[in-house]
Design a protein around this motif. Structure first.
Motif, PDB file in Angstrom:
ATOM      1  N   LYS A 136      56.841  -3.212  26.925  1.00  0.00           N
ATOM      2  CA  LYS A 136      55.740  -2.827  27.815  1.00  0.00           C
ATOM      3  C   LYS A 136      55.922  -1.396  28.321  1.00  0.00           C
ATOM      4  CE  LYS A 136      54.554  -7.488  29.432  1.00  0.00           C
ATOM      5  NZ  LYS A 136      54.426  -8.397  30.607  1.00  0.00           N
ATOM      6  N   GLN A 163      54.314   1.351  26.345  1.00  0.00           N
ATOM      7  CA  GLN A 163      52.880   1.546  26.591  1.00  0.00           C
ATOM      8  C   GLN A 163      52.649   2.186  27.956  1.00  0.00           C
ATOM      9  OE1 GLN A 163      50.846   1.010  24.031  1.00  0.00           O
ATOM     10  NE2 GLN A 163      52.725   0.370  22.943  1.00  0.00           N
ATOM     11  N   GLU A 164      53.524   1.862  28.900  1.00  0.00           N
ATOM     12  CA  GLU A 164      53.386   2.405  30.252  1.00  0.00           C
ATOM     13  C   GLU A 164      53.568   3.919  30.267  1.00  0.00           C
ATOM     14  OE1 GLU A 164      53.382   3.041  34.485  1.00  0.00           O
ATOM     15  OE2 GLU A 164      52.353   1.699  33.072  1.00  0.00           O
TER      16      GLU A 164
END
Length: 253
Positions: free
Chosen positions: A233, A236-237
């Motif tokens: 994640k 993507q952050e």
């Protein structure tokens, strides 16, 4: 932890040998305290970077406690004699040695096995075992940290080298005035701690691949190390926070 203290400041754990009257020598109590401190750091989710240092302004660590060694007639130190980062205790998160004075023998060992080294201008380094008839098998990685002929001179003479010389060889990353050592090291550690945690862990693993693998093997292993980072994640952050013009919020997942 007797003779060793542990404190965390803004995500940075400071593990300090607190035995300045004995030049922070590695007594049994110190060695046990260092093991406890490293285990505590490994389990501490709030601590992102470990800084190892010594109390006072004269010694980071003078090495083994020779009086104690003589008392017990120490011959070959057992494998768990003291924590050797990456050898008898794995530390996935980054480590920094803040060398505030002499780092001789076992003190050199501790600094050498940290990922980064920041040294005060008056710091001095030596593998002094040849001068007292002891051994330094832990210095085996030295010749891939610095040029082999430099490593040989350090090992064969046992003579100390200053912080500037050590920096010239690549043993020291940053050299600063003594009064700036803690603040400089804290800021460096905070810069590391602010980065994406999965990327930091993978970067450390990648840096050590070349020590024991061919170039082709290192590339293949690095791909395996970094795949979970790419699919996380946080991967993507990072781009999203850039697009939204805000600081990233890392989750480590």
């Amino acid at each position: 932890m007797s003779d060793v203290t542990y404190e965390v400041t803004d995500g940075v754990a400071w593990l300090t040998i607190d035995r300045p009257e004995a030049r922070n020598a590695l007594s049994k109590a110190v060695r046990e305290g260092l093991f406890d401190g490293v285990h505590r750091f490994n389990a501490d989710d709030e601590a992102k970077v470990l800084v190892l240092t010594g109390a006072g302004d004269k010694a980071f660590c003078a090495g083994g406690d020779l009086k104690e060694m003589n008392d017990v007639a120490l011959q070959v130190p057992p494998p768990d004699f003291l924590p050797q980062l990456g050898r008898n205790i794995e530390v996935p998160k980054p480590t920094i040695a803040a060398v505030n004075g002499i780092a001789y023998g076992g003190g050199f060992l501790l600094a050498q096995q940290c990922d980064l080294v920041v040294a005060a201008e008056h710091a001095r380094f030596a593998i002094s075992e040849v001068k007292i008839g002891r051994g330094s098998p832990w210095a085996a990685p030295l010749s891939w940290l610095i040029p082999p002929r430099v490593a040989l001179k350090i090992l064969l003479t046992g003579d100390p080298i200053g912080a500037a010389e050590a920096q010239g060889y690549g043993l020291v990353n940053d050299m600063v005035p003594a009064e700036e050592l803690r603040a400089h090291t804290q800021k460096l550690a905070e810069r590391i701690a602010a980065n994406a945690p999965l990327s930091v862990l993978a970067a450390k693993k990648t840096a050590y691949l070349s020590a024991s693998h061919t170039r082709a093997e290192a590339y293949d292993l690095a791909e395996d190390i970094w795949e979970p980072v790419y699919t996380s994640k946080d991967a993507q952050e990072g781009p999203l926070s850039f697009r939204e013009k805000r600081a990233p919020v890392w989750q480590g997942i």
